[in-house]
Scaffold this active site. Structure first.
Site, PDB file in Angstrom:
ATOM      1  N   LYS A 167       0.897  -1.171   0.000  1.00 42.29           N
ATOM      2  CA  LYS A 167       0.000   0.000   0.000  1.00 42.29           C
ATOM      3  C   LYS A 167       0.932   1.217   0.000  1.00 42.29           C
ATOM      4  O   LYS A 167       1.425   1.643   1.034  1.00 42.29           O
ATOM      5  CB  LYS A 167      -0.890  -0.019   1.248  1.00 42.29           C
ATOM      6  CG  LYS A 167      -2.216   0.707   1.087  1.00 42.29           C
ATOM      7  CD  LYS A 167      -2.104   2.171   0.731  1.00 42.29           C
ATOM      8  CE  LYS A 167      -1.814   3.041   1.929  1.00 42.29           C
ATOM      9  NZ  LYS A 167      -1.531   4.451   1.539  1.00 42.29           N
ATOM     10  N   GLU A 242       9.531   1.861  10.691  1.00 43.48           N
ATOM     11  CA  GLU A 242      10.605   2.851  10.601  1.00 43.48           C
ATOM     12  C   GLU A 242       9.872   4.178  10.680  1.00 43.48           C
ATOM     13  O   GLU A 242       9.176   4.556   9.746  1.00 43.48           O
ATOM     14  CB  GLU A 242      11.337   2.657   9.255  1.00 43.48           C
ATOM     15  CG  GLU A 242      12.774   3.120   9.264  1.00 43.48           C
ATOM     16  CD  GLU A 242      12.908   4.591   8.911  1.00 43.48           C
ATOM     17  OE1 GLU A 242      12.085   5.393   9.378  1.00 43.48           O
ATOM     18  OE2 GLU A 242      13.828   4.927   8.166  1.00 43.48           O
ATOM     19  N   CYS A 276      13.394  11.015   7.362  1.00 46.87           N
ATOM     20  CA  CYS A 276      13.299  10.627   8.768  1.00 46.87           C
ATOM     21  C   CYS A 276      14.620  10.839   9.496  1.00 46.87           C
ATOM     22  O   CYS A 276      14.642  10.937  10.706  1.00 46.87           O
ATOM     23  CB  CYS A 276      12.841   9.179   8.870  1.00 46.87           C
ATOM     24  SG  CYS A 276      13.732   8.103   7.757  1.00 46.87           S
ATOM     25  N   GLU A 377       8.909  16.311  15.406  1.00 48.90           N
ATOM     26  CA  GLU A 377       9.326  16.153  14.006  1.00 48.90           C
ATOM     27  C   GLU A 377       8.553  17.137  13.124  1.00 48.90           C
ATOM     28  O   GLU A 377       7.327  17.120  13.075  1.00 48.90           O
ATOM     29  CB  GLU A 377       9.052  14.716  13.534  1.00 48.90           C
ATOM     30  CG  GLU A 377       9.601  14.481  12.141  1.00 48.90           C
ATOM     31  CD  GLU A 377       9.518  13.023  11.689  1.00 48.90           C
ATOM     32  OE1 GLU A 377       8.438  12.416  11.803  1.00 48.90           O
ATOM     33  OE2 GLU A 377      10.547  12.500  11.213  1.00 48.90           O
TER      34      GLU A 377
HETATM   35  O1  TXE Z   1       2.596   9.952   6.902  1.00 47.07           O
HETATM   36  P1  TXE Z   1       1.742   8.742   7.401  1.00 47.07           P
HETATM   37  P2  TXE Z   1       2.129  11.328   6.270  1.00 47.07           P
HETATM   38  C1  TXE Z   1       6.114  11.625   9.337  1.00 47.07           C
HETATM   39  C2  TXE Z   1       6.403  13.091   9.125  1.00 47.07           C
HETATM   40  C3  TXE Z   1       5.173  13.606   8.473  1.00 47.07           C
HETATM   41  C4  TXE Z   1       4.110  12.786   9.170  1.00 47.07           C
HETATM   42  C5  TXE Z   1       2.832  12.658   8.388  1.00 47.07           C
HETATM   43  O2  TXE Z   1       6.557  13.707  10.387  1.00 47.07           O
HETATM   44  O3  TXE Z   1       4.952  14.967   8.707  1.00 47.07           O
HETATM   45  O4  TXE Z   1       4.705  11.508   9.328  1.00 47.07           O
HETATM   46  O5  TXE Z   1       3.113  12.296   7.035  1.00 47.07           O
HETATM   47  C6  TXE Z   1      -0.313   5.037   5.607  1.00 47.07           C
HETATM   48  N1  TXE Z   1      -3.467   2.420   8.704  1.00 47.07           N
HETATM   49  N2  TXE Z   1       6.670  10.782   8.288  1.00 47.07           N
HETATM   50  O6  TXE Z   1       0.725  11.690   6.642  1.00 47.07           O
HETATM   51  O7  TXE Z   1       0.322   9.143   7.636  1.00 47.07           O
HETATM   52  C7  TXE Z   1      -0.330   6.161   4.618  1.00 47.07           C
HETATM   53  O8  TXE Z   1      -1.390   6.037   3.697  1.00 47.07           O
HETATM   54  C8  TXE Z   1      -2.648   1.975   7.741  1.00 47.07           C
HETATM   55  C9  TXE Z   1       7.911  10.148   8.589  1.00 47.07           C
HETATM   56  O9  TXE Z   1       2.409  11.279   4.848  1.00 47.07           O
HETATM   57  O10 TXE Z   1       2.476   8.114   8.527  1.00 47.07           O
HETATM   58  C10 TXE Z   1       1.047   6.031   3.992  1.00 47.07           C
HETATM   59  O11 TXE Z   1       1.052   4.992   3.029  1.00 47.07           O
HETATM   60  N3  TXE Z   1      -1.890   2.789   6.999  1.00 47.07           N
HETATM   61  C11 TXE Z   1       8.234   9.068   7.631  1.00 47.07           C
HETATM   62  C12 TXE Z   1       1.916   5.623   5.189  1.00 47.07           C
HETATM   63  O12 TXE Z   1       0.999   5.084   6.148  1.00 47.07           O
HETATM   64  C13 TXE Z   1      -1.922   4.108   7.259  1.00 47.07           C
HETATM   65  C14 TXE Z   1       7.840   9.246   6.224  1.00 47.07           C
HETATM   66  C15 TXE Z   1       2.669   6.782   5.838  1.00 47.07           C
HETATM   67  O13 TXE Z   1       1.749   7.814   6.105  1.00 47.07           O
HETATM   68  C16 TXE Z   1      -2.741   4.636   8.271  1.00 47.07           C
HETATM   69  C17 TXE Z   1       6.563   9.880   6.074  1.00 47.07           C
HETATM   70  C18 TXE Z   1      -3.556   3.721   9.016  1.00 47.07           C
HETATM   71  N4  TXE Z   1      -4.365   4.116  10.003  1.00 47.07           N
HETATM   72  C19 TXE Z   1       6.044  10.652   7.090  1.00 47.07           C
HETATM   73  N5  TXE Z   1      -2.562   5.968   8.301  1.00 47.07           N
HETATM   74  C20 TXE Z   1       9.637   8.504   7.737  1.00 47.07           C
HETATM   75  N6  TXE Z   1       9.887   7.716   8.788  1.00 47.07           N
HETATM   76  O14 TXE Z   1      10.463   8.708   6.867  1.00 47.07           O
HETATM   77  C21 TXE Z   1      -1.664   6.279   7.350  1.00 47.07           C
HETATM   78  N7  TXE Z   1      -1.274   5.162   6.703  1.00 47.07           N
END
Ligand code: TXE
Length: 491
Positions: A167, A242, A276, A377
């Site tokens: 996904k 991660e 990250c 963050e």
């Molecule tokens: O990430 P999300 P977002 C952090 C960073 C950013 C914040 C939000 O601080 O500002 O997260 O970013 C899926 N059940 N990072 O909203 O929501 C979602 O669809 C299952 C750090 O873009 O964490 C996507 O595929 N899946 C990070 C994935 O999770 C779910 C990189 C990441 O989305 C879900 C990105 C749920 N309930 C953001 N909710 C890093 N570690 O590098 C969301 N998703």
């Protein structure tokens, strides 16, 4: 979607649009998967597992070498799309994607060279272990490095014999979908690699809670990680995450102020700060603080923003309106908390920045460790500068957040470099570098930055489960319930 070796529509017929963050233009309509599509993809992957899970490590290794070869050949196409959907500068994406074939080569070779163990076992027994695949695994991936992060999960999964449902992020699903073509051309059997695009609350949640999924591997925010881990736990589905970070760039005065500035700019502004392991906090010795800040401000203000496809562009836009709103919120918070805005802190003006999610690289000085901008963050091009007086204070500051993904230590004193690295509570510590990654080198966080490791033998192991085979070698006939007067023993 990409299911069973071909492109298919969502069962609901729904789609969502993918934008180019540099100008908000819609670049693709993508199928929006839901629980029914996840169900179907898992069933397809379960069927494919009957074959792929039984294939020899040698044949999996050969096929993965072909994946690497085809990716190398089609690299430019992937780079083009990655730049369009993320807005990241082409110079970065070209450098990053050129490395991805190494993951398929490395993990394919690991599968072929992996040796199992023969643990001791009392009595006349041959005892051996086998690492067998888990089954169907789920990968939930983000938008910041869409193909790199996916590759870190797909390569060990494939090597170990798992089949998968991905996904990808709703903001950047295009390269994960295109990878399906590479898999098919390389000879990965249909149904081994499946992609169901959609939203977190839809396809993401359906994948997380699906009883047919043996492991969920997520890269995303810490809050998402907690939600997904707890939902996965209900089915005893393994979880690897991660998650967020707030990395410190710890710089000592035995390197020149200019080198400190180069270090932090590399650590902080690659990917417009959306990584990250971003160097979100520059820890600098008070004796060189002012000189470093002056040069950092000058060089940050000189960074070239512009069309991400232009190889001369150094910094692209943020991924979305929402991400820019987060950055703007934290800049307001920093000012209210009393930090000094030394550079940036606003959107660039004029053409071509009227459209798209642009934001200037930003530096805060006079930052205290208890401020929210130093702790939370932000995931954008914002650096907090914190001075320190001695090594112990530098270590305490570096450890003074809830996160523990990465840090870098910059010094020419070899003893200090290792001493400080060993005291830092982070899964990855670079000495005189930042951001570097290798398929063989374990990657993952301490504390609230996550669970599990990507890359290396640890990642391969985490995509397997151990089967123990115990063989009785004795010539003696065996009858536990015989009344022969002999004492019975278990081993
Ligand atoms: O990430 P999300 P977002 C952090 C960073 C950013 C914040 C939000 O601080 O500002 O997260 O970013 C899926 N059940 N990072 O909203 O929501 C979602 O669809 C299952 C750090 O873009 O964490 C996507 O595929 N899946 C990070 C994935 O999770 C779910 C990189 C990441 O989305 C879900 C990105 C749920 N309930 C953001 N909710 C890093 N570690 O590098 C969301 N998703």
């Amino acid at each position: 979607m990409w299911v069973d070796g071909k492109e298919v529509l969502a069962s609901s017929g729904k789609t969502f649009s993918v934008q180019n963050p540099k100008n908000e233009e819609v670049i693709a309509q993508v199928a929006e998967g839901d629980a029914a599509d996840v169900d179907h993809a898992v069933a397809v992957a379960q069927r494919a597992f009957q074959q792929w899970g039984q294939a020899s490590a040698e044949s999996r290794g050969h096929i993965m070498a072909r994946v690497a070869e085809i990716l190398r050949r089609r690299l430019d196409e992937f780079i083009d799309i990655e730049v369009e959907q993320t807005g990241r500068a082409r110079r970065e994406m070209a450098a990053q994607l050129a490395r991805l074939p190494e993951w398929y080569d490395y993990f394919g070779a690991l599968a072929r060279t992996h040796e199992d163990t023969v643990p001791p076992f009392g009595g006349q027994f041959l005892n051996y272990t086998r690492r067998v695949p888990l089954g169907v695994v789920g990968h939930i991936t983000p938008w910041n490095h869409p193909l790199l992060i996916l590759t870190k999960k797909v390569a060990p999964s494939l090597a170990a014999g798992n089949t998968m449902v991905v996904k990808p992020s709703e903001l950047a699903p295009l390269t994960p979908l295109l990878l399906g073509e590479v898999m098919r051309e390389a000879g990965v059997p249909d149904g081994v690699y499946n992609v169901v695009p959609g939203f977190g609350a839809g396809a993401g949640a359906a994948l997380t809670t699906h009883p047919g999924i043996r492991k969920i591997d997520l890269t995303g925010g810490t809050e998402t990680g907690k939600t997904v881990a707890s939902l996965a736990g209900r089915n005893l589905t393994r979880f690897a995450g991660e998650l967020g970070g707030k990395a410190s760039v710890v710089t000592f005065p035995d390197i020149s102020p200019r080198a400190v500035v180069s270090a932090v700019m590399f650590a902080s502004f690659v990917a417009t700060g959306q990584t990250c392991v971003q160097g979100a906090r520059l820890l600098v010795h008070r004796s060189i603080h002012d000189e470093v800040v002056n040069e950092l401000v000058t060089r940050t203000q000189a960074l070239r923003l512009g069309d991400p496809q232009d190889l001369k562009t150094q910094v692209g836009p943020l991924i979305s309106e929402r991400q820019r709103a987060v950055v703007e919120k934290y800049v307001r918070i920093g000012i209210e908390e009393g930090a000094t805005l030394a550079a940036g802190g606003r959107r660039p003006e004029g053409a071509p920045y009227e459209r798209g999610y642009w934001y200037l690289p930003t530096i805060f000085t006079d930052v205290r460790n208890d401020m929210r901008i130093a702790q939370e963050e932000i995931f954008g091009p914002v650096v907090c500068v914190l001075p320190f007086d001695d090594e112990d204070e530098a270590v305490a500051l570096a450890n003074g957040t809830e996160f523990g993904l990465a840090a870098s230590v910059w010094t020419s004193d070899v003893r200090r470099a290792h001493r400080v690295a060993h005291q830092i509570e982070a899964g990855i510590v670079w000495i005189n570098d930042h951001h570097r990654i290798d398929p063989a080198s374990p990657w993952g966080g301490f504390k609230m930055s996550g669970i599990g490791r990507e890359n290396g033998i640890a990642a391969y192991h985490d995509y397997t489960q151990i089967q123990n085979v115990i063989v009785n070698l004795s010539k003696e006939p065996f009858d536990w319930f015989s009344d022969d007067g002999e004492a019975k023993r278990y081993s």
